[in-house]
Design an enzyme around this catalytic site. Structure first.
Site, PDB file in Angstrom:
ATOM      1  N   ARG A 198     -21.493  14.470 -28.986  1.00 23.87           N
ATOM      2  CA  ARG A 198     -21.837  14.331 -29.707  1.00 23.87           C
ATOM      3  C   ARG A 198     -20.714  13.706 -31.282  1.00 23.87           C
ATOM      4  O   ARG A 198     -20.318  13.855 -32.281  1.00 23.87           O
ATOM      5  CB  ARG A 198     -22.393  15.170 -31.077  1.00 23.87           C
ATOM      6  CG  ARG A 198     -23.752  16.471 -30.279  1.00 23.87           C
ATOM      7  CD  ARG A 198     -24.273  17.451 -30.657  1.00 23.87           C
ATOM      8  NE  ARG A 198     -24.787  18.438 -29.339  1.00 23.87           N
ATOM      9  CZ  ARG A 198     -24.872  19.669 -29.558  1.00 23.87           C
ATOM     10  NH1 ARG A 198     -23.554  20.132 -30.625  1.00 23.87           N
ATOM     11  NH2 ARG A 198     -25.136  20.521 -28.945  1.00 23.87           N
ATOM     12  N   ASP A 238     -20.113  10.861 -34.221  1.00 29.79           N
ATOM     13  CA  ASP A 238     -20.298  11.063 -34.963  1.00 29.79           C
ATOM     14  C   ASP A 238     -20.561   9.910 -35.892  1.00 29.79           C
ATOM     15  O   ASP A 238     -20.382   8.987 -34.772  1.00 29.79           O
ATOM     16  CB  ASP A 238     -19.403  11.689 -36.598  1.00 29.79           C
ATOM     17  CG  ASP A 238     -18.746  12.550 -36.309  1.00 29.79           C
ATOM     18  OD1 ASP A 238     -19.868  13.603 -36.271  1.00 29.79           O
ATOM     19  OD2 ASP A 238     -18.011  13.659 -36.426  1.00 29.79           O
ATOM     20  N   TYR A 265     -10.251  10.500 -26.060  1.00 27.37           N
ATOM     21  CA  TYR A 265     -10.759   9.503 -27.105  1.00 27.37           C
ATOM     22  C   TYR A 265      -9.441   8.771 -27.130  1.00 27.37           C
ATOM     23  O   TYR A 265      -8.142   9.305 -26.680  1.00 27.37           O
ATOM     24  CB  TYR A 265     -10.509  10.808 -28.292  1.00 27.37           C
ATOM     25  CG  TYR A 265     -12.423  11.686 -28.121  1.00 27.37           C
ATOM     26  CD1 TYR A 265     -12.946  10.363 -28.401  1.00 27.37           C
ATOM     27  CD2 TYR A 265     -12.211  12.765 -27.936  1.00 27.37           C
ATOM     28  CE1 TYR A 265     -14.384  11.068 -29.212  1.00 27.37           C
ATOM     29  CE2 TYR A 265     -13.572  13.280 -28.196  1.00 27.37           C
ATOM     30  CZ  TYR A 265     -14.616  12.292 -28.574  1.00 27.37           C
ATOM     31  OH  TYR A 265     -15.612  12.638 -28.821  1.00 27.37           O
ATOM     32  N   ARG A 308      -9.798  13.250 -35.572  1.00 25.89           N
ATOM     33  CA  ARG A 308      -9.827  12.889 -36.514  1.00 25.89           C
ATOM     34  C   ARG A 308      -8.434  13.331 -37.495  1.00 25.89           C
ATOM     35  O   ARG A 308      -8.080  12.599 -38.363  1.00 25.89           O
ATOM     36  CB  ARG A 308     -11.697  12.308 -37.052  1.00 25.89           C
ATOM     37  CG  ARG A 308     -11.800  11.243 -36.791  1.00 25.89           C
ATOM     38  CD  ARG A 308     -13.456  10.832 -36.679  1.00 25.89           C
ATOM     39  NE  ARG A 308     -13.566  10.803 -37.960  1.00 25.89           N
ATOM     40  CZ  ARG A 308     -14.818  11.748 -38.843  1.00 25.89           C
ATOM     41  NH1 ARG A 308     -15.724  11.351 -38.459  1.00 25.89           N
ATOM     42  NH2 ARG A 308     -14.421  10.943 -40.543  1.00 25.89           N
TER      43      ARG A 308
END
Lengths: 246, 246
Positions: free
Chosen positions: A50, A52, A111, A198
Protein backbone atom coordinates in the site's frame (compact mmCIF):
# COMPACT_ATOMS: atom_id res chain seq x y z
CA UNK A 1 -12.93 -17.31 -12.06
CA UNK A 2 -9.45 -17.05 -13.58
CA UNK A 3 -6.87 -15.07 -11.59
CA UNK A 4 -4.42 -12.63 -13.18
CA UNK A 5 -1.17 -11.16 -11.90
CA UNK A 6 -0.27 -7.65 -13.06
CA UNK A 7 3.00 -5.73 -12.98
CA UNK A 8 2.21 -2.04 -12.61
CA UNK A 9 4.11 1.23 -13.01
CA UNK A 10 2.83 4.57 -11.78
CA UNK A 11 3.74 8.13 -11.03
CA UNK A 12 2.31 8.68 -7.54
CA UNK A 13 2.31 12.50 -7.65
CA UNK A 14 -1.35 13.01 -8.55
CA UNK A 15 -2.83 10.13 -6.54
CA UNK A 16 -3.69 9.60 -2.91
CA UNK A 17 -1.64 6.45 -2.67
CA UNK A 18 -2.45 2.88 -3.59
CA UNK A 19 -5.33 2.05 -1.33
CA UNK A 20 -8.92 2.88 -2.23
CA UNK A 21 -10.45 4.62 0.74
CA UNK A 22 -12.69 7.65 1.05
CA UNK A 23 -11.08 9.14 -2.06
CA UNK A 24 -11.55 7.38 -5.39
CA UNK A 25 -8.35 9.06 -6.63
CA UNK A 26 -6.06 6.17 -5.77
CA UNK A 27 -4.09 3.73 -7.88
CA UNK A 28 -6.28 0.84 -6.75
CA UNK A 29 -9.42 2.90 -7.47
CA UNK A 30 -8.26 3.84 -10.98
CA UNK A 31 -7.31 0.24 -11.76
CA UNK A 32 -10.71 -0.97 -10.57
CA UNK A 33 -12.41 1.70 -12.71
CA UNK A 34 -10.46 0.51 -15.77
CA UNK A 35 -11.31 -3.12 -15.01
CA UNK A 36 -14.97 -2.17 -14.67
CA UNK A 37 -14.93 -0.52 -18.10
CA UNK A 38 -13.15 -3.54 -19.52
CA UNK A 39 -15.25 -6.34 -17.97
CA UNK A 40 -18.45 -4.48 -16.98
CA UNK A 41 -18.06 -6.07 -13.55
CA UNK A 42 -16.88 -4.67 -10.25
CA UNK A 43 -13.44 -6.29 -9.83
CA UNK A 44 -11.36 -6.12 -6.67
CA UNK A 45 -7.66 -5.40 -7.27
CA UNK A 46 -5.31 -6.50 -4.49
CA UNK A 47 -1.83 -5.00 -4.40
CA UNK A 48 1.34 -6.30 -2.78
CA UNK A 49 2.09 -3.01 -1.01
CA UNK A 50 0.00 0.00 0.00
CA UNK A 51 2.17 2.81 -1.26
CA UNK A 52 1.51 6.27 0.25
CA UNK A 53 0.39 9.45 -1.50
CA UNK A 54 3.17 10.63 -3.81
CA UNK A 55 5.14 7.37 -3.76
CA UNK A 56 5.91 5.97 -7.22
CA UNK A 57 6.13 2.40 -8.50
CA UNK A 58 8.20 0.81 -11.22
CA UNK A 59 7.10 -2.70 -10.32
CA UNK A 60 4.04 -2.90 -8.07
CA UNK A 61 2.38 -6.32 -8.25
CA UNK A 62 -1.37 -6.87 -7.95
CA UNK A 63 -3.84 -9.64 -8.65
CA UNK A 64 -7.48 -9.73 -9.65
CA UNK A 65 -10.07 -12.26 -10.77
CA UNK A 66 -12.03 -11.83 -13.98
CA UNK A 67 -15.51 -13.28 -14.54
CA UNK A 68 -14.22 -15.22 -17.54
CA UNK A 69 -10.99 -15.99 -19.31
CA UNK A 70 -9.62 -13.42 -21.74
CA UNK A 71 -6.65 -13.45 -24.06
CA UNK A 72 -3.71 -11.86 -22.18
CA UNK A 73 -3.03 -9.35 -24.97
CA UNK A 74 -6.65 -8.22 -24.83
CA UNK A 75 -6.49 -7.55 -21.07
CA UNK A 76 -3.16 -5.75 -21.45
CA UNK A 77 -4.38 -3.47 -24.24
CA UNK A 78 -7.85 -2.99 -22.78
CA UNK A 79 -6.77 -1.94 -19.29
CA UNK A 80 -4.03 0.32 -20.64
CA UNK A 81 -6.56 1.88 -23.02
CA UNK A 82 -8.89 2.73 -20.14
CA UNK A 83 -5.92 4.07 -18.15
CA UNK A 84 -4.83 6.38 -20.96
CA UNK A 85 -5.65 9.58 -19.05
CA UNK A 86 -3.86 8.34 -15.94
CA UNK A 87 -0.20 8.04 -15.02
CA UNK A 88 -0.68 4.35 -14.35
CA UNK A 89 0.43 1.64 -16.74
CA UNK A 90 0.17 -2.14 -16.86
CA UNK A 91 3.65 -3.39 -17.76
CA UNK A 92 2.63 -7.05 -17.90
CA UNK A 93 -0.34 -9.29 -17.22
CA UNK A 94 -0.27 -13.04 -16.83
CA UNK A 95 -2.69 -15.76 -15.83
CA UNK A 96 -1.73 -17.22 -12.46
CA UNK A 97 -3.04 -20.10 -10.31
CA UNK A 98 -5.91 -19.23 -7.96
CA UNK A 99 -3.59 -19.84 -5.01
CA UNK A 100 -1.51 -16.78 -5.88
CA UNK A 101 -1.93 -13.76 -3.61
CA UNK A 102 0.07 -10.61 -4.37
CA UNK A 103 0.28 -9.44 -0.76
CA UNK A 104 0.26 -12.63 1.32
CA UNK A 105 2.79 -14.50 -0.82
CA UNK A 106 5.26 -11.68 -1.46
CA UNK A 107 8.61 -12.70 0.03
CA UNK A 108 10.42 -9.39 -0.52
CA UNK A 109 9.60 -5.80 -1.34
CA UNK A 110 12.34 -3.74 -2.99
CA UNK A 111 12.35 0.05 -2.81
CA UNK A 112 14.63 2.78 -4.09
CA UNK A 113 14.85 6.33 -2.82
CA UNK A 114 16.34 8.98 -5.11
CA UNK A 115 18.14 12.06 -3.80
CA UNK A 116 19.55 14.75 -6.06
CA UNK A 117 22.46 16.31 -4.23
CA UNK A 118 23.52 19.52 -5.93
CA UNK A 119 23.35 23.26 -5.20
CA UNK A 120 20.93 24.01 -8.09
CA UNK A 121 17.21 23.31 -7.57
CA UNK A 122 15.78 20.42 -9.58
CA UNK A 123 13.44 20.88 -12.53
CA UNK A 124 12.81 17.76 -14.62
CA UNK A 125 12.95 15.55 -11.52
CA UNK A 126 10.57 17.66 -9.41
CA UNK A 127 8.34 15.33 -7.34
CA UNK A 128 10.41 12.40 -8.63
CA UNK A 129 13.40 12.83 -6.33
CA UNK A 130 14.35 14.66 -3.14
CA UNK A 131 16.55 17.71 -3.66
CA UNK A 132 19.26 18.24 -1.03
CA UNK A 133 21.44 21.28 -1.81
CA UNK A 134 24.00 20.74 0.99
CA UNK A 135 26.74 18.25 0.11
CA UNK A 136 26.01 14.88 1.72
CA UNK A 137 28.74 12.56 2.98
CA UNK A 138 27.65 9.35 1.27
CA UNK A 139 30.43 7.29 2.85
CA UNK A 140 29.12 8.12 6.32
CA UNK A 141 25.59 7.25 5.21
CA UNK A 142 26.86 3.87 3.97
CA UNK A 143 28.56 3.24 7.32
CA UNK A 144 25.39 4.13 9.20
CA UNK A 145 23.22 1.95 6.96
CA UNK A 146 25.13 -1.20 7.92
CA UNK A 147 23.68 -1.14 11.44
CA UNK A 148 20.16 -1.53 10.08
CA UNK A 149 20.68 -4.59 7.91
CA UNK A 150 19.30 -7.81 9.37
CA UNK A 151 16.49 -9.00 11.63
CA UNK A 152 15.56 -6.17 14.00
CA UNK A 153 12.79 -4.49 15.94
CA UNK A 154 12.30 -1.39 13.76
CA UNK A 155 10.01 0.48 16.20
CA UNK A 156 12.22 3.57 15.89
CA UNK A 157 11.41 3.74 12.18
CA UNK A 158 7.70 2.96 12.48
CA UNK A 159 4.98 5.53 11.93
CA UNK A 160 2.45 5.91 14.76
CA UNK A 161 -0.25 4.99 12.23
CA UNK A 162 1.36 1.65 11.43
CA UNK A 163 -1.03 -1.27 11.78
CA UNK A 164 1.54 -4.05 11.35
CA UNK A 165 1.20 -6.75 14.00
CA UNK A 166 4.92 -6.84 14.75
CA UNK A 167 7.69 -4.21 14.55
CA UNK A 168 10.19 -6.96 13.72
CA UNK A 169 11.25 -7.03 10.10
CA UNK A 170 14.14 -8.52 8.19
CA UNK A 171 15.98 -5.83 6.21
CA UNK A 172 18.02 -7.83 3.70
CA UNK A 173 19.51 -4.90 1.80
CA UNK A 174 20.26 -1.24 2.43
CA UNK A 175 22.67 -0.09 -0.27
CA UNK A 176 23.61 3.48 -1.07
CA UNK A 177 25.07 4.31 -4.46
CA UNK A 178 26.11 7.60 -5.99
CA UNK A 179 26.38 8.52 -9.68
CA UNK A 180 27.35 12.14 -10.25
CA UNK A 181 24.80 14.17 -8.28
CA UNK A 182 22.27 11.38 -7.81
CA UNK A 183 22.18 9.22 -4.69
CA UNK A 184 20.18 6.00 -4.80
CA UNK A 185 19.21 4.21 -1.60
CA UNK A 186 18.05 0.64 -2.19
CA UNK A 187 16.11 -1.10 0.57
CA UNK A 188 14.78 -4.66 0.53
CA UNK A 189 12.87 -6.53 3.24
CA UNK A 190 10.29 -9.26 3.66
CA UNK A 191 7.90 -6.41 4.36
CA UNK A 192 8.15 -2.88 5.70
CA UNK A 193 6.47 -1.01 8.52
CA UNK A 194 4.49 2.13 7.62
CA UNK A 195 6.93 4.90 6.60
CA UNK A 196 9.89 2.62 7.41
CA UNK A 197 11.94 3.41 4.29
CA UNK A 198 11.21 7.14 4.52
CA UNK A 199 12.12 7.18 8.23
CA UNK A 200 15.35 5.30 7.54
CA UNK A 201 16.22 7.75 4.74
CA UNK A 202 15.40 10.74 6.97
CA UNK A 203 17.73 9.36 9.63
CA UNK A 204 20.53 8.54 7.18
CA UNK A 205 20.29 12.14 5.95
CA UNK A 206 21.20 13.29 9.48
CA UNK A 207 24.33 11.12 9.18
CA UNK A 208 25.08 12.46 5.69
CA UNK A 209 24.83 16.04 6.99
CA UNK A 210 27.17 15.25 9.91
CA UNK A 211 24.41 15.94 12.41
CA UNK A 212 24.78 12.50 14.00
CA UNK A 213 27.50 9.83 13.85
CA UNK A 214 27.09 6.65 11.77
CA UNK A 215 27.29 4.61 15.02
CA UNK A 216 24.35 6.54 16.45
CA UNK A 217 22.14 4.56 14.05
CA UNK A 218 22.69 1.51 16.27
CA UNK A 219 21.56 3.44 19.35
CA UNK A 220 18.51 4.74 17.49
CA UNK A 221 17.59 1.18 16.50
CA UNK A 222 18.08 -0.06 20.07
CA UNK A 223 15.96 2.77 21.51
CA UNK A 224 12.88 1.21 19.84
CA UNK A 225 11.23 4.61 19.94
CA UNK A 226 10.14 6.70 16.97
CA UNK A 227 11.35 9.86 18.72
CA UNK A 228 14.94 8.57 18.67
CA UNK A 229 15.16 8.58 14.85
CA UNK A 230 15.19 11.35 12.25
CA UNK A 231 12.29 12.91 10.38
CA UNK A 232 10.25 11.15 7.69
CA UNK A 233 11.72 12.00 4.28
CA UNK A 234 9.24 13.11 1.59
CA UNK A 235 7.19 10.57 -0.34
CA UNK A 236 8.23 11.85 -3.76
CA UNK A 237 11.74 10.33 -3.62
CA UNK A 238 10.41 6.81 -3.01
CA UNK A 239 9.78 4.09 -5.61
CA UNK A 240 8.50 0.54 -5.17
CA UNK A 241 10.76 -1.10 -7.74
CA UNK A 242 10.11 -4.83 -7.41
CA UNK A 243 8.19 -7.46 -5.48
CA UNK A 244 9.56 -10.99 -5.17
CA UNK A 245 7.69 -14.29 -4.88
CA UNK A 246 8.91 -17.84 -4.37
CA UNK B 1 28.36 46.61 -16.98
CA UNK B 2 29.69 43.14 -16.07
CA UNK B 3 28.57 40.23 -18.23
CA UNK B 4 27.55 36.83 -16.83
CA UNK B 5 27.24 33.43 -18.46
CA UNK B 6 24.61 31.06 -17.09
CA UNK B 7 24.12 27.32 -17.51
CA UNK B 8 20.40 26.59 -17.32
CA UNK B 9 18.23 23.50 -16.90
CA UNK B 10 14.49 23.45 -17.49
CA UNK B 11 11.48 21.27 -17.99
CA UNK B 12 9.84 22.75 -21.09
CA UNK B 13 6.40 21.19 -20.55
CA UNK B 14 4.68 24.19 -18.99
CA UNK B 15 6.39 26.95 -21.02
CA UNK B 16 5.91 28.33 -24.50
CA UNK B 17 9.50 27.77 -25.44
CA UNK B 18 12.60 29.84 -24.79
CA UNK B 19 11.85 33.04 -26.60
CA UNK B 20 9.88 35.86 -25.01
CA UNK B 21 7.21 36.87 -27.48
CA UNK B 22 3.54 37.73 -27.05
CA UNK B 23 3.35 35.31 -24.10
CA UNK B 24 5.34 36.08 -20.95
CA UNK B 25 5.25 32.37 -20.12
CA UNK B 26 8.59 31.54 -21.68
CA UNK B 27 11.94 30.51 -20.22
CA UNK B 28 13.52 33.79 -21.29
CA UNK B 29 10.58 35.74 -19.82
CA UNK B 30 10.76 33.90 -16.47
CA UNK B 31 14.52 34.41 -16.26
CA UNK B 32 14.12 38.13 -16.98
CA UNK B 33 11.42 38.34 -14.30
CA UNK B 34 13.76 36.71 -11.78
CA UNK B 35 16.60 39.04 -12.78
CA UNK B 36 14.27 42.02 -12.39
CA UNK B 37 13.38 40.93 -8.87
CA UNK B 38 17.04 40.38 -8.10
CA UNK B 39 18.51 43.59 -9.57
CA UNK B 40 15.45 45.86 -9.78
CA UNK B 41 16.44 46.53 -13.38
CA UNK B 42 15.07 45.26 -16.67
CA UNK B 43 17.76 42.84 -17.83
CA UNK B 44 17.87 41.23 -21.27
CA UNK B 45 18.73 37.52 -21.25
CA UNK B 46 20.17 36.13 -24.49
CA UNK B 47 20.11 32.37 -25.00
CA UNK B 48 22.23 30.21 -27.27
CA UNK B 49 19.23 28.38 -28.76
CA UNK B 50 15.55 29.18 -29.07
CA UNK B 51 14.03 25.93 -27.88
CA UNK B 52 10.39 25.32 -28.84
CA UNK B 53 7.36 24.84 -26.60
CA UNK B 54 7.75 21.59 -24.66
CA UNK B 55 11.47 21.12 -25.42
CA UNK B 56 13.63 20.59 -22.33
CA UNK B 57 17.17 21.70 -21.53
CA UNK B 58 19.86 20.16 -19.38
CA UNK B 59 22.48 22.69 -20.46
CA UNK B 60 21.08 25.78 -22.17
CA UNK B 61 23.59 28.66 -22.10
CA UNK B 62 22.60 32.31 -21.81
CA UNK B 63 24.29 35.60 -21.02
CA UNK B 64 23.15 38.84 -19.43
CA UNK B 65 24.65 42.08 -18.16
CA UNK B 66 24.05 43.31 -14.65
CA UNK B 67 24.12 47.01 -13.67
CA UNK B 68 26.89 46.30 -11.17
CA UNK B 69 29.12 43.47 -10.08
CA UNK B 70 27.73 40.91 -7.62
CA UNK B 71 29.31 37.98 -5.88
CA UNK B 72 28.68 34.87 -8.05
CA UNK B 73 27.14 32.94 -5.15
CA UNK B 74 24.69 35.78 -4.54
CA UNK B 75 23.50 35.77 -8.17
CA UNK B 76 23.22 31.97 -8.16
CA UNK B 77 21.16 31.83 -4.98
CA UNK B 78 19.16 34.98 -5.76
CA UNK B 79 18.01 33.95 -9.23
CA UNK B 80 17.25 30.40 -8.14
CA UNK B 81 15.27 31.80 -5.19
CA UNK B 82 13.11 33.89 -7.52
CA UNK B 83 12.69 30.87 -9.83
CA UNK B 84 11.50 28.61 -7.01
CA UNK B 85 7.95 28.28 -8.36
CA UNK B 86 9.23 27.53 -11.86
CA UNK B 87 10.73 24.43 -13.42
CA UNK B 88 13.79 26.44 -14.41
CA UNK B 89 17.10 26.26 -12.56
CA UNK B 90 20.44 28.02 -12.83
CA UNK B 91 23.06 25.25 -12.68
CA UNK B 92 26.00 27.63 -12.78
CA UNK B 93 26.80 31.33 -13.19
CA UNK B 94 30.16 32.83 -14.01
CA UNK B 95 31.54 36.25 -14.87
CA UNK B 96 32.63 36.33 -18.50
CA UNK B 97 34.39 38.93 -20.71
CA UNK B 98 32.10 41.47 -22.41
CA UNK B 99 33.04 39.92 -25.77
CA UNK B 100 31.20 36.69 -24.93
CA UNK B 101 27.92 36.09 -26.75
CA UNK B 102 25.94 32.94 -25.99
CA UNK B 103 24.34 32.67 -29.44
CA UNK B 104 26.88 34.20 -31.83
CA UNK B 105 29.91 32.43 -30.37
CA UNK B 106 28.41 28.98 -29.83
CA UNK B 107 30.37 26.51 -31.98
CA UNK B 108 28.15 23.47 -31.37
CA UNK B 109 24.72 22.66 -30.03
CA UNK B 110 24.18 19.16 -28.66
CA UNK B 111 20.72 17.63 -28.40
CA UNK B 112 19.32 14.32 -27.24
CA UNK B 113 15.97 12.82 -28.11
CA UNK B 114 14.52 10.15 -25.83
CA UNK B 115 12.20 7.41 -27.07
CA UNK B 116 10.68 4.79 -24.81
CA UNK B 117 10.07 1.73 -26.93
CA UNK B 118 7.85 -0.73 -25.09
CA UNK B 119 4.28 -2.00 -25.35
CA UNK B 120 3.17 -0.44 -22.03
CA UNK B 121 2.28 3.28 -21.98
CA UNK B 122 4.71 5.50 -20.08
CA UNK B 123 3.89 7.13 -16.75
CA UNK B 124 6.84 8.73 -14.94
CA UNK B 125 8.37 9.85 -18.24
CA UNK B 126 5.18 11.40 -19.67
CA UNK B 127 6.09 14.60 -21.57
CA UNK B 128 9.76 13.77 -21.00
CA UNK B 129 10.11 11.12 -23.71
CA UNK B 130 8.26 9.88 -26.79
CA UNK B 131 6.44 6.58 -26.32
CA UNK B 132 6.55 4.21 -29.29
CA UNK B 133 4.76 0.90 -28.58
CA UNK B 134 5.74 -0.89 -31.82
CA UNK B 135 9.21 -2.46 -31.69
CA UNK B 136 11.71 -0.25 -33.53
CA UNK B 137 14.64 -1.64 -35.48
CA UNK B 138 17.44 0.45 -33.96
CA UNK B 139 20.09 -1.07 -36.22
CA UNK B 140 18.24 0.16 -39.29
CA UNK B 141 17.87 3.61 -37.72
CA UNK B 142 21.64 3.68 -37.09
CA UNK B 143 22.28 2.77 -40.75
CA UNK B 144 19.96 5.50 -41.95
CA UNK B 145 21.48 8.10 -39.60
CA UNK B 146 24.90 7.73 -41.25
CA UNK B 147 23.67 9.44 -44.43
CA UNK B 148 22.93 12.64 -42.54
CA UNK B 149 26.29 13.15 -40.84
CA UNK B 150 28.43 15.88 -42.41
CA UNK B 151 28.05 19.17 -44.26
CA UNK B 152 24.71 19.13 -46.11
CA UNK B 153 21.79 21.17 -47.34
CA UNK B 154 19.16 20.13 -44.77
CA UNK B 155 16.17 21.73 -46.54
CA UNK B 156 14.27 18.43 -46.29
CA UNK B 157 14.44 18.68 -42.50
CA UNK B 158 13.66 22.40 -42.24
CA UNK B 159 10.37 23.77 -40.96
CA UNK B 160 8.59 26.24 -43.23
CA UNK B 161 8.83 28.76 -40.40
CA UNK B 162 12.62 28.56 -40.27
CA UNK B 163 14.29 31.95 -40.54
CA UNK B 164 17.87 30.70 -40.87
CA UNK B 165 19.75 32.41 -43.71
CA UNK B 166 21.13 29.14 -45.07
CA UNK B 167 19.83 25.54 -45.05
CA UNK B 168 23.41 24.29 -45.00
CA UNK B 169 24.51 22.93 -41.66
CA UNK B 170 27.30 20.71 -40.44
CA UNK B 171 25.90 17.74 -38.52
CA UNK B 172 28.92 16.40 -36.62
CA UNK B 173 27.15 13.66 -34.70
CA UNK B 174 24.02 11.56 -35.02
CA UNK B 175 24.35 8.61 -32.66
CA UNK B 176 21.62 6.23 -31.65
CA UNK B 177 22.00 4.20 -28.48
CA UNK B 178 19.68 1.76 -26.80
CA UNK B 179 19.60 0.71 -23.14
CA UNK B 180 16.77 -1.68 -22.35
CA UNK B 181 13.61 0.01 -23.60
CA UNK B 182 15.09 3.50 -23.94
CA UNK B 183 16.47 4.79 -27.22
CA UNK B 184 18.66 7.90 -27.13
CA UNK B 185 19.35 9.87 -30.30
CA UNK B 186 22.27 12.29 -29.92
CA UNK B 187 22.62 15.07 -32.49
CA UNK B 188 25.35 17.72 -32.62
CA UNK B 189 25.85 20.51 -35.16
CA UNK B 190 27.26 24.01 -35.43
CA UNK B 191 23.65 25.09 -35.39
CA UNK B 192 20.31 23.59 -36.33
CA UNK B 193 17.48 24.67 -38.60
CA UNK B 194 14.05 25.10 -37.03
CA UNK B 195 12.62 21.64 -36.14
CA UNK B 196 15.67 19.98 -37.70
CA UNK B 197 16.29 17.45 -34.91
CA UNK B 198 12.59 16.64 -34.60
CA UNK B 199 12.27 16.20 -38.38
CA UNK B 200 15.34 13.96 -38.45
CA UNK B 201 13.90 11.86 -35.60
CA UNK B 202 10.49 11.65 -37.31
CA UNK B 203 12.19 10.39 -40.47
CA UNK B 204 14.43 7.91 -38.64
CA UNK B 205 11.29 6.53 -37.00
CA UNK B 206 9.99 5.63 -40.47
CA UNK B 207 13.20 3.62 -40.94
CA UNK B 208 12.88 2.02 -37.50
CA UNK B 209 9.32 0.95 -38.34
CA UNK B 210 10.40 -0.55 -41.67
CA UNK B 211 8.29 1.97 -43.58
CA UNK B 212 11.30 3.20 -45.59
CA UNK B 213 14.78 1.80 -46.21
CA UNK B 214 17.87 3.22 -44.47
CA UNK B 215 19.24 4.22 -47.90
CA UNK B 216 16.12 6.27 -48.57
CA UNK B 217 17.48 8.82 -46.08
CA UNK B 218 20.07 9.80 -48.68
CA UNK B 219 17.37 10.38 -51.30
CA UNK B 220 15.34 12.42 -48.81
CA UNK B 221 18.38 14.58 -48.08
CA UNK B 222 19.09 15.05 -51.78
CA UNK B 223 15.46 15.99 -52.51
CA UNK B 224 15.99 19.24 -50.53
CA UNK B 225 12.26 19.37 -49.97
CA UNK B 226 10.44 19.18 -46.64
CA UNK B 227 7.74 17.00 -48.18
CA UNK B 228 10.30 14.28 -48.90
CA UNK B 229 11.02 13.63 -45.21
CA UNK B 230 8.96 12.18 -42.37
CA UNK B 231 6.75 13.97 -39.85
CA UNK B 232 8.04 16.24 -37.07
CA UNK B 233 8.42 14.18 -33.90
CA UNK B 234 6.91 15.67 -30.72
CA UNK B 235 8.77 18.35 -28.76
CA UNK B 236 8.59 16.51 -25.45
CA UNK B 237 11.29 13.96 -26.34
CA UNK B 238 13.86 16.65 -27.12
CA UNK B 239 16.55 18.02 -24.77
CA UNK B 240 19.20 20.67 -25.40
CA UNK B 241 21.99 19.01 -23.44
CA UNK B 242 25.08 21.12 -24.07
CA UNK B 243 26.39 24.16 -25.94
CA UNK B 244 30.08 24.37 -26.87
CA UNK B 245 32.30 27.44 -27.22
CA UNK B 246 35.90 27.82 -28.30
Amino acid sequence: MPRYKALIEYCGTNYQGWQKQASPNTIQGKLEDALFKFSEKQINVIGSSRTDTGVHALGQVAHFDLPKEYEIERIFRGINFYLQDEEISLLKVEKIPREFHSRALATHRHYQYIIINRPAPITLDKYKALWIPQKLDVKRMQEGAKFLIGHHDFSSFRSSECRSRSPIKHLTKLDIKQTEDKIFIYASANSFLHHMVRNIVGTLLLVGRNQIEPETIREILEAKSRSAAGPTSPAWGLYLIKVSYN
